[in-house]
Design a protein around this motif. Structure first.
Motif, PDB file in Angstrom:
ATOM      1  N   GLY A  88       0.818  -1.189   0.000  1.00  0.00           N
ATOM      2  CA  GLY A  88       0.000   0.000   0.000  1.00  0.00           C
ATOM      3  C   GLY A  88       0.864   1.257   0.000  1.00  0.00           C
ATOM      4  O   GLY A  88       2.097   1.172   0.086  1.00  0.00           O
ATOM      5  N   ALA A  89       0.213   2.397  -0.070  1.00  0.00           N
ATOM      6  CA  ALA A  89       0.931   3.677  -0.116  1.00  0.00           C
ATOM      7  C   ALA A  89       1.467   4.100   1.244  1.00  0.00           C
ATOM      8  O   ALA A  89       2.267   5.026   1.325  1.00  0.00           O
ATOM      9  CB  ALA A  89       0.034   4.759  -0.690  1.00  0.00           C
ATOM     10  N   GLY A  90       0.993   3.429   2.300  1.00  0.00           N
ATOM     11  CA  GLY A  90       1.545   3.694   3.622  1.00  0.00           C
ATOM     12  C   GLY A  90       0.736   4.675   4.454  1.00  0.00           C
ATOM     13  O   GLY A  90      -0.049   5.472   3.925  1.00  0.00           O
ATOM     14  N   THR A  91       0.931   4.584   5.758  1.00  0.00           N
ATOM     15  CA  THR A  91       0.397   5.561   6.716  1.00  0.00           C
ATOM     16  C   THR A  91       1.582   6.183   7.424  1.00  0.00           C
ATOM     17  O   THR A  91       2.386   5.465   8.031  1.00  0.00           O
ATOM     18  CB  THR A  91      -0.524   4.902   7.759  1.00  0.00           C
ATOM     19  OG1 THR A  91      -1.698   4.425   7.123  1.00  0.00           O
ATOM     20  CG2 THR A  91      -0.895   5.904   8.852  1.00  0.00           C
ATOM     21  N   ARG A  92       1.675   7.499   7.331  1.00  0.00           N
ATOM     22  CA  ARG A  92       2.742   8.179   8.055  1.00  0.00           C
ATOM     23  C   ARG A  92       2.266   8.442   9.475  1.00  0.00           C
ATOM     24  O   ARG A  92       1.289   9.165   9.680  1.00  0.00           O
ATOM     25  CB  ARG A  92       3.114   9.496   7.379  1.00  0.00           C
ATOM     26  CG  ARG A  92       4.221  10.245   8.128  1.00  0.00           C
ATOM     27  CD  ARG A  92       4.784  11.393   7.320  1.00  0.00           C
ATOM     28  NE  ARG A  92       5.398  10.954   6.083  1.00  0.00           N
ATOM     29  CZ  ARG A  92       6.582  10.350   5.994  1.00  0.00           C
ATOM     30  NH1 ARG A  92       7.295  10.120   7.084  1.00  0.00           N
ATOM     31  NH2 ARG A  92       7.063   9.992   4.819  1.00  0.00           N
ATOM     32  N   LEU A  93       2.913   7.843  10.445  1.00  0.00           N
ATOM     33  CA  LEU A  93       2.572   8.023  11.856  1.00  0.00           C
ATOM     34  C   LEU A  93       3.547   9.002  12.487  1.00  0.00           C
ATOM     35  O   LEU A  93       4.755   8.793  12.441  1.00  0.00           O
ATOM     36  CB  LEU A  93       2.620   6.693  12.603  1.00  0.00           C
ATOM     37  CG  LEU A  93       2.338   6.759  14.105  1.00  0.00           C
ATOM     38  CD1 LEU A  93       0.915   7.242  14.373  1.00  0.00           C
ATOM     39  CD2 LEU A  93       2.591   5.421  14.777  1.00  0.00           C
ATOM     40  N   SER A  94       3.005  10.051  13.045  1.00  0.00           N
ATOM     41  CA  SER A  94       3.818  11.047  13.744  1.00  0.00           C
ATOM     42  C   SER A  94       3.412  11.048  15.210  1.00  0.00           C
ATOM     43  O   SER A  94       2.255  11.337  15.528  1.00  0.00           O
ATOM     44  CB  SER A  94       3.615  12.437  13.143  1.00  0.00           C
ATOM     45  OG  SER A  94       3.985  12.456  11.778  1.00  0.00           O
ATOM     46  N   VAL A  95       4.332  10.702  16.085  1.00  0.00           N
ATOM     47  CA  VAL A  95       4.081  10.665  17.521  1.00  0.00           C
ATOM     48  C   VAL A  95       4.732  11.884  18.148  1.00  0.00           C
ATOM     49  O   VAL A  95       5.954  12.080  18.031  1.00  0.00           O
ATOM     50  CB  VAL A  95       4.618   9.372  18.159  1.00  0.00           C
ATOM     51  CG1 VAL A  95       4.286   9.345  19.652  1.00  0.00           C
ATOM     52  CG2 VAL A  95       4.036   8.150  17.460  1.00  0.00           C
ATOM     53  N   LEU A  96       3.923  12.702  18.798  1.00  0.00           N
ATOM     54  CA  LEU A  96       4.431  13.959  19.370  1.00  0.00           C
ATOM     55  C   LEU A  96       4.635  13.851  20.877  1.00  0.00           C
ATOM     56  O   LEU A  96       3.975  13.037  21.540  1.00  0.00           O
ATOM     57  CB  LEU A  96       3.453  15.100  19.049  1.00  0.00           C
ATOM     58  CG  LEU A  96       3.097  15.264  17.557  1.00  0.00           C
ATOM     59  CD1 LEU A  96       2.112  16.398  17.393  1.00  0.00           C
ATOM     60  CD2 LEU A  96       4.351  15.510  16.731  1.00  0.00           C
TER      61      LEU A  96
END
Lengths: 113, 117
Positions: free
Chosen positions: B109-117
């Motif tokens: 798949g195109a992916g999920t960008r996960l950003s953890v702050l």
């Protein structure tokens, strides 16, 4: 032993030139060697793959050369085009079990017009 | 052409929160995978799933991670309590069509960008 080492990390070629990416592996149990192409913001897409019973596979402008004794394989892109500019990953997997892919670190190819 | 679909494309979360990344594999595929790619690094295997159970998992896939195929079409990755170092692009892949010896060909798949702050 699970690693796949890829070189170079980046490459700039002129349109019409040949791009060559090299990979080496340690695990002799690997028996499937795909190359994936990734454009920015997209997932890796299978480009071409080879199994160790052949030494070369060609699909259009893309050729994989495989050297089983040296545990090395390479991707050659003939007549490189600006549209080939992307990141290329070599990978390896072993039949049986989960057949997970072990990826190289990737190579960013830039083809100048 | 059939494709692997991932949602959301970008997920921002606070450290310690739970996130669920969703994937719809290619219809009739039998093998499902999650990989992750930390920015600028290689794609790393997390887990594989077949016949409704995990077939292999990496050292990265610790107790904070779980996968599920809740309804025969979706394939989810849950991170129970996210850490800063979980920030990455997460890719779902599937392979193996019924009646075809194509088990190794994984479609991403195109992916999920996960950003953890």
């Amino acid at each position: 032993q699970q690693q796949v080492k890829q070189s170079p990390q980046s490459l700039i070629v002129q349109k019409g030139g040949i791009s060559i990416i090299n990979c080496a592996y340690e695990n002799t149990a690997f028996d499937y060697f795909p190359w994936y192409q990734q454009f920015p913001g997209k997932g890796p897409a299978l480009l071409i793959a080879i199994r160790p019973d052949v030494s070369e596979k060609k699909e259009g402008r893309f050729t994989i050369s495989f050297n089983k004794s040296a545990k090395q394989f390479s991707l050659h892109i003939m007549d490189s085009q600006p549209g080939d500019s992307a990141t290329y990953f070599c990978a390896a997997s072993r039949q049986g079990g989960s057949e997970k892919l072990v990826f190289g670190k990737g190579m960013k190819l830039t083809v100048n017009p | 052409e059939p494709e692997v679909t991932q949602t959301p494309s970008h997920q921002v979360t606070q450290m310690g929160q739970e996130v669920i990344l969703r994937c719809v594999p290619i219809s009739n595929h039998l093998y499902f995978y999650w990989y992750r790619q930390i920015l600028g690094q290689k794609v790393e295997f997390l887990v594989s799933f077949y016949n409704n159970e995990i077939s292999e998992k990496s050292e990265i896939f610790d107790d904070q991670f779980s996968v599920e195929r809740p309804d025969g079409s979706n394939f989810t990755l849950k991170i129970r309590s996210t850490k800063l170092e979980d920030s990455a692009m997460y890719f779902c892949a599937s392979s193996g069509r019924l009646g075809r010896l194509a088990k190794n060909i994984q479609y991403f798949g195109a992916g999920t960008r996960l950003s953890v702050l």
